[in-house]
Structures are given as C-alpha cells and as structure tokens.
Design a protein around this motif. Structure first.
Motif, PDB file in Angstrom:
ATOM      1  N   ALA A  19       0.624  -0.801  -0.151  1.00 54.94           N
ATOM      2  CA  ALA A  19       0.102  -0.050   0.012  1.00 54.94           C
ATOM      3  C   ALA A  19       0.606   1.334  -0.103  1.00 54.94           C
ATOM      4  CB  ALA A  19      -1.112   0.145   1.456  1.00 54.94           C
ATOM      5  N   VAL A  20       1.935   1.553   0.678  1.00 52.75           N
ATOM      6  CA  VAL A  20       2.606   2.206   0.784  1.00 52.75           C
ATOM      7  C   VAL A  20       3.744   2.004  -0.839  1.00 52.75           C
ATOM      8  CG1 VAL A  20       5.057   2.894   2.107  1.00 52.75           C
ATOM      9  CG2 VAL A  20       2.913   2.223   3.190  1.00 52.75           C
ATOM     10  N   ASP A  65       2.329   9.577  -1.507  1.00 53.61           N
ATOM     11  CA  ASP A  65       2.421  10.684  -0.762  1.00 53.61           C
ATOM     12  C   ASP A  65       2.284  10.185   0.058  1.00 53.61           C
ATOM     13  OD1 ASP A  65       3.379  12.100  -4.171  1.00 53.61           O
ATOM     14  OD2 ASP A  65       1.789  13.253  -3.737  1.00 53.61           O
ATOM     15  N   PHE A  66       3.679  10.914   1.383  1.00 50.31           N
ATOM     16  CA  PHE A  66       3.401  11.165   2.480  1.00 50.31           C
ATOM     17  C   PHE A  66       2.759  11.838   3.057  1.00 50.31           C
ATOM     18  CE2 PHE A  66       7.423   9.665   2.001  1.00 50.31           C
ATOM     19  CZ  PHE A  66       7.490   8.215   2.873  1.00 50.31           C
ATOM     20  N   GLU A  67       1.836  11.964   3.636  1.00 46.68           N
ATOM     21  CA  GLU A  67       0.567  12.396   4.287  1.00 46.68           C
ATOM     22  C   GLU A  67       0.702  13.188   5.918  1.00 46.68           C
ATOM     23  OE1 GLU A  67      -0.823  14.905   3.094  1.00 46.68           O
ATOM     24  OE2 GLU A  67      -0.250  15.182   1.330  1.00 46.68           O
ATOM     25  N   PRO A  68       0.962  14.041   6.660  1.00 46.25           N
ATOM     26  CA  PRO A  68       1.531  14.759   6.049  1.00 46.25           C
ATOM     27  C   PRO A  68       3.632  14.474   5.439  1.00 46.25           C
ATOM     28  CG  PRO A  68       1.992  14.662   8.526  1.00 46.25           C
ATOM     29  CD  PRO A  68       1.398  13.829   8.163  1.00 46.25           C
ATOM     30  N   PRO A  69       3.553  15.576   4.952  1.00 44.62           N
ATOM     31  CA  PRO A  69       4.954  15.138   4.289  1.00 44.62           C
ATOM     32  C   PRO A  69       6.290  15.318   5.259  1.00 44.62           C
ATOM     33  CG  PRO A  69       4.425  17.898   3.479  1.00 44.62           C
ATOM     34  CD  PRO A  69       3.314  16.928   4.364  1.00 44.62           C
ATOM     35  N   PHE A  92      15.541   8.657  -4.830  1.00 47.63           N
ATOM     36  CA  PHE A  92      14.671  10.598  -4.671  1.00 47.63           C
ATOM     37  C   PHE A  92      13.895  10.579  -3.985  1.00 47.63           C
ATOM     38  CE2 PHE A  92      15.535   8.296  -9.288  1.00 47.63           C
ATOM     39  CZ  PHE A  92      16.172   9.472 -10.549  1.00 47.63           C
ATOM     40  N   LEU A  93      13.962  11.868  -4.060  1.00 53.45           N
ATOM     41  CA  LEU A  93      13.330  12.398  -2.544  1.00 53.45           C
ATOM     42  C   LEU A  93      12.457  13.457  -3.718  1.00 53.45           C
ATOM     43  CD1 LEU A  93      16.449  13.938  -0.399  1.00 53.45           C
ATOM     44  CD2 LEU A  93      14.509  11.762   0.337  1.00 53.45           C
ATOM     45  N   ARG A  94      11.058  13.461  -3.661  1.00 50.41           N
ATOM     46  CA  ARG A  94      10.219  14.497  -3.735  1.00 50.41           C
ATOM     47  C   ARG A  94       9.717  15.178  -3.921  1.00 50.41           C
ATOM     48  NH1 ARG A  94       9.486  12.878  -9.095  1.00 50.41           N
ATOM     49  NH2 ARG A  94      10.798  11.115  -9.757  1.00 50.41           N
ATOM     50  N   PRO A  95       9.829  16.933  -3.526  1.00 49.48           N
ATOM     51  CA  PRO A  95       9.500  17.805  -2.833  1.00 49.48           C
ATOM     52  C   PRO A  95       8.046  18.145  -2.874  1.00 49.48           C
ATOM     53  CG  PRO A  95      11.071  18.654  -3.871  1.00 49.48           C
ATOM     54  CD  PRO A  95      11.139  17.171  -4.554  1.00 49.48           C
ATOM     55  N   TYR A 145       7.462  14.672  -0.204  1.00 49.15           N
ATOM     56  CA  TYR A 145       6.312  14.179  -0.114  1.00 49.15           C
ATOM     57  C   TYR A 145       6.624  12.113  -0.251  1.00 49.15           C
ATOM     58  CZ  TYR A 145       3.715  18.360   0.541  1.00 49.15           C
ATOM     59  OH  TYR A 145       2.962  18.919   0.714  1.00 49.15           O
ATOM     60  N   SER A 146       7.738  11.842  -0.722  1.00 49.23           N
ATOM     61  CA  SER A 146       8.082  10.755  -1.664  1.00 49.23           C
ATOM     62  C   SER A 146       9.125  10.099  -1.480  1.00 49.23           C
ATOM     63  CB  SER A 146       6.922  10.011  -2.587  1.00 49.23           C
ATOM     64  OG  SER A 146       7.228  10.464  -3.527  1.00 49.23           O
ATOM     65  N   LEU A 147       9.099   9.227  -1.507  1.00 52.60           N
ATOM     66  CA  LEU A 147      10.480   8.515  -2.181  1.00 52.60           C
ATOM     67  C   LEU A 147      11.171   7.733  -3.373  1.00 52.60           C
ATOM     68  CD1 LEU A 147      11.527   7.993   1.929  1.00 52.60           C
ATOM     69  CD2 LEU A 147      12.121   9.481   0.653  1.00 52.60           C
TER      70      LEU A 147
END
Length: 180
Positions: A19-20, A65-69, A92-95, A145-147
């Motif tokens: 799921a992640v 996406d992480f919520e919250p980031p 990768f880091l996604r801002p 927000y994501s890796l």
C-alpha cells in the motif's frame, strides 16, 4: 537527540508494504521493464528485470505521497542499509506532491551480494525533472512527499550508467533512515 530517524525498517514485518511502495517502470513510455517491491524475510526487496527494448531502460519503486510530508530539515542525508548486486542505483526525494515533477536524485553503487551501509548527503542530491538537471531550485527538506529507488541505463542529462546491463536485478534493503 537521536542521530537517525528511521523512515522504513524492513527488518520488521511491513504489512502495508504494497500500500506504500509501488512500481513505476519504463512502461509509462512504452518500455518493457518490470519491477516489484516485497518483503522477503528481514528485507524489503526491489527486484525485477530491466529491458532496453522499445526505448526502455529503467525500473523503479516509489512511495505513495506522505501525508503530512516528511520534515527532514534537521538531518544531513539519507542512510541505506542494503545488499546489492553490483549495479548503480538512484535514490530520489520528491518535494512536490505531483506525480511527475521536480525530484532530487543521488546515485549510489552497490557491491555484489555484500551488506553495506550507504550514506547519501543531501548536499549531493541533484535537482532533476525526468533525469535532466534543472537550475535555480533548492531542496526544501521540510516537505518531502515521497521516496523512490531506481535502476536506469542513464545517469543524469543523458550520460550512461557505467555499471548498467539489461536483465534481472535485486536490491535488498534492511532500512532507510535520515541521519545527522
């Protein structure tokens, strides 16, 4: 104050892994590469097959996406505990909370079948959009927000990955952490 912040500890069962983390491969542009991310024993395993047919050449897995980031602003880099296959991978880091936008990328080399701890300083992450570097932007570590993990025939700006060969791959990850 702890020196690391564990983001993922795959040495413990991860019931929500699927799921992640999900695959994002070159099929989005017609390629034939395949990948998956699954729990195997005490590791998260990113594996599959990279193909250069149909203009392909990359396989990746990315978090939702992480919520919250994530706020990593008090850390200096990412630490990976992993066992590789001799390939060079990208992290990768996604801002941004956009599917296809700005990311910050760092490449790392693995040793074939050897556990290593790899530190990727944030200062060495390059701003990219689709593997092309961009200028005039800086990494806002207060909102990640994501890796993403990737195996690609390309480095940045069209340069070839010197360790790339099409075919099967496997990267075992015990943990992903931020370090100070």
């Amino acid at each position: 104050m702890p020196t690391t912040l564990t983001l993922f500890d795959f040495s413990q069962p991860q019931p929500t892994l699927a799921a992640v983390w999900g695959p994002l491969n070159d099929g989005v542009m017609g390629g034939l590469s395949q990948s998956q991310f699954r729990q195997v024993g005490t590791s998260g395993v990113f594996s599959g097959r990279v193909s250069t047919e149909n203009s392909g050449g990359f396989a990746s897995v990315r978090t939702r996406d992480f919520e919250p980031p994530l706020d990593l602003s008090s850390y200096v880099g990412i630490e990976l505990r992993l066992r590789g296959d001799g390939n060079r991978y990208k992290f990768f880091l996604r801002p941004e909370n956009r599917w296809d936008g700005l990311a910050f990328c760092s490449s790392f080399d693995t040793l074939d079948d050897q556990w290593i701890t790899m530190q990727l300083p944030f200062a060495q992450f390059a701003p990219v959009i689709r593997a092309k570097t961009v200028s005039g932007v800086s990494l806002d570590l207060s909102r990640i927000y994501s890796l993403q993990l990737m195996l690609s025939k390309f480095e940045l700006d069209g340069r070839l990955n010197p360790h790339f060969a099409p075919g099967p791959f496997q990267l075992q990850i015990e943990a992903i952490a931020a370090y100070r």
